[in-house]
Design a protein around this motif. Structure first.
Motif, PDB file in Angstrom:
ATOM      1  N   LYS A 286     -16.164 -43.808 -49.647  1.00  0.00           N
ATOM      2  CA  LYS A 286     -14.850 -44.392 -49.400  1.00  0.00           C
ATOM      3  C   LYS A 286     -13.854 -43.783 -50.369  1.00  0.00           C
ATOM      4  O   LYS A 286     -14.187 -43.482 -51.518  1.00  0.00           O
ATOM      5  CB  LYS A 286     -14.897 -45.910 -49.604  1.00  0.00           C
TER       6      LYS A 286
ATOM      7  N   THR B 170     -13.918 -41.503 -46.182  1.00  0.00           N
ATOM      8  CA  THR B 170     -13.475 -42.445 -45.161  1.00  0.00           C
ATOM      9  C   THR B 170     -12.421 -43.399 -45.726  1.00  0.00           C
ATOM     10  O   THR B 170     -12.029 -43.313 -46.874  1.00  0.00           O
ATOM     11  CB  THR B 170     -14.668 -43.259 -44.632  1.00  0.00           C
ATOM     12  N   ASN B 171     -11.987 -44.308 -44.853  1.00  0.00           N
ATOM     13  CA  ASN B 171     -11.058 -45.372 -45.259  1.00  0.00           C
ATOM     14  C   ASN B 171      -9.657 -44.845 -45.570  1.00  0.00           C
ATOM     15  O   ASN B 171      -8.942 -45.393 -46.406  1.00  0.00           O
ATOM     16  CB  ASN B 171     -11.618 -46.116 -46.485  1.00  0.00           C
TER      17      ASN B 171
ATOM     18  N   GLU C 118      -7.176 -44.430 -43.211  1.00  0.00           N
ATOM     19  CA  GLU C 118      -6.280 -44.681 -42.077  1.00  0.00           C
ATOM     20  C   GLU C 118      -4.864 -45.066 -42.486  1.00  0.00           C
ATOM     21  O   GLU C 118      -3.920 -44.881 -41.712  1.00  0.00           O
ATOM     22  CB  GLU C 118      -6.874 -45.760 -41.164  1.00  0.00           C
TER      23      GLU C 118
ATOM     24  N   MET D 213      -3.875 -37.947 -44.278  1.00  0.00           N
ATOM     25  CA  MET D 213      -5.242 -38.136 -44.749  1.00  0.00           C
ATOM     26  C   MET D 213      -5.712 -36.987 -45.637  1.00  0.00           C
ATOM     27  O   MET D 213      -6.412 -37.205 -46.623  1.00  0.00           O
ATOM     28  CB  MET D 213      -6.187 -38.312 -43.553  1.00  0.00           C
TER      29      MET D 213
ATOM     30  N   THR E  33     -10.727 -41.310 -40.928  1.00  0.00           N
ATOM     31  CA  THR E  33     -10.950 -42.735 -40.711  1.00  0.00           C
ATOM     32  C   THR E  33     -12.021 -42.873 -39.643  1.00  0.00           C
ATOM     33  O   THR E  33     -12.135 -42.020 -38.746  1.00  0.00           O
ATOM     34  CB  THR E  33      -9.670 -43.458 -40.265  1.00  0.00           C
TER      35      THR E  33
ATOM     36  N   TYR F 246      -4.883 -47.210 -35.090  1.00  0.00           N
ATOM     37  CA  TYR F 246      -5.194 -45.932 -35.748  1.00  0.00           C
ATOM     38  C   TYR F 246      -5.847 -44.938 -34.793  1.00  0.00           C
ATOM     39  O   TYR F 246      -6.509 -44.001 -35.228  1.00  0.00           O
ATOM     40  CB  TYR F 246      -6.138 -46.170 -36.932  1.00  0.00           C
TER      41      TYR F 246
ATOM     42  N   TYR G  78      -7.962 -41.620 -35.552  1.00  0.00           N
ATOM     43  CA  TYR G  78      -9.377 -41.681 -35.201  1.00  0.00           C
ATOM     44  C   TYR G  78      -9.788 -40.441 -34.413  1.00  0.00           C
ATOM     45  O   TYR G  78     -10.812 -39.802 -34.713  1.00  0.00           O
ATOM     46  CB  TYR G  78      -9.637 -42.946 -34.390  1.00  0.00           C
TER      47      TYR G  78
ATOM     48  N   SER H 151      -9.764 -37.479 -36.602  1.00  0.00           N
ATOM     49  CA  SER H 151     -10.944 -37.499 -37.464  1.00  0.00           C
ATOM     50  C   SER H 151     -12.173 -36.997 -36.718  1.00  0.00           C
ATOM     51  O   SER H 151     -12.980 -36.237 -37.266  1.00  0.00           O
ATOM     52  CB  SER H 151     -11.185 -38.915 -37.984  1.00  0.00           C
TER      53      SER H 151
END
Length: 266
Positions: free
Chosen positions: A106, A137-138, A140, A145, A170, A179, A183, A186
């Motif tokens: 994360k 990750t995390n 969003e 990003m 994310t 999101y 997404y 990603s």
């Protein structure tokens, strides 16, 4: 008719709650994996997820692991980790080897447990031979990003984590698909990364020497001496009773560990 090549194998690892199962679902495009929040940590249990696409050249095998989540492991956790790690490595050796490690974290500061997971999988299990990709990750809610890596690359490298590549993503669509655009972005990033890693030759390790070496390394690195001790008799009992090894196999294992320690002068 020529047969299709064997799908590349990728091990996904990291602390519980970082989005490993969500990463599997992102790659697959559907709900293949469920959260392992109810599973016990410190066992290196793994679940295989074959992911297929309309173009079979893009197929992959993902191994979602329950990694290490305790800063220190007791003797039971150590032996569970040892046995499960051995099972996973043997399984993948027989399936063509490992094409890449996907280290899922994360966004945030690097914790001691993150470093433990990294060292266990990359250094000990795969002997620093398997390409490691960092999956952050995390993100969003970040304006961009990819900016996270620019701002945190130095911290990651200072922590001893050295990926060959990375993706900032994310793994959730959010409430009412808030999101979704990120997404899908990603997913494209991750699939492209897997495609590039999968084009390289898979790596495998020497299982015969690996088992004793990792047993020694796990004992040194993950288990406090006061929690496990160096009692040969205690190790023998744990290996035979908990791991269900035959006594002669357990004795042979301990002899190999002793031999490795003598070679290393430890």
């Amino acid at each position: 008719m020529s047969s299709q090549p064997r799908p590349p194998n990728f091990i996904i690892f990291g602390e519980m709650g970082v989005g490993k199962s969500s990463l599997v679902n992102l790659i697959a495009g559907n709900q293949l994996a469920t959260s392992s929040s109810g599973a016990q940590s410190c066992t290196l249990e793994s679940t295989e997820y074959p992911v297929t696409f309309s173009d079979p050249r893009l197929n992959v095998n993902l191994y979602d692991t329950v990694g290490l989540d305790s800063p220190s492991m007791n003797s039971a956790g150590y032996l569970d980790a040892l046995v499960k790690a051995h099972e996973l490595i043997v399984s993948l050796k027989n399936r063509g080897g490992v094409n890449g490690l996907l280290f899922c974290i994360k966004a945030g500061r690097v914790s001691h447990t993150m470093q433990q997971n990294y060292r266990l999988f990359f250094e000990f299990l795969c002997e620093e031979r398997v390409p490691l990709a960092l999956v952050i990750t995390n993100l969003e809610n970040e304006p961009n990003m990819d900016d996270w890596w620019t701002m945190n690359k130095a911290h990651i490298e200072k922590s001893g984590i050295d990926p060959v590549t990375h993706v900032c993503i994310t793994t959730i669509k959010g409430y009412q698909n808030a999101y979704e655009t990120r997404y899908l972005e990603s997913k494209a990033k991750v699939l492209n990364m897997l495609r590039e890693l999968g084009n390289n030759d898979a790596c495998s390790v020497d299982v015969s020497s690996w088992f004793a070496r990792v047993c020694k390394k796990l004992r040194e690195f993950l288990v406090p001496v006061k929690g496990f001790g160096r009692s040969r008799q205690k190790m023998l009992q744990m290996l035979t009773k908990r791991c269900k090894l035959r006594k002669e196999d357990a004795v042979q294992l301990l002899q190999r560990i002793d031999a490795d320690e003598e070679k290393l002068g430890t």
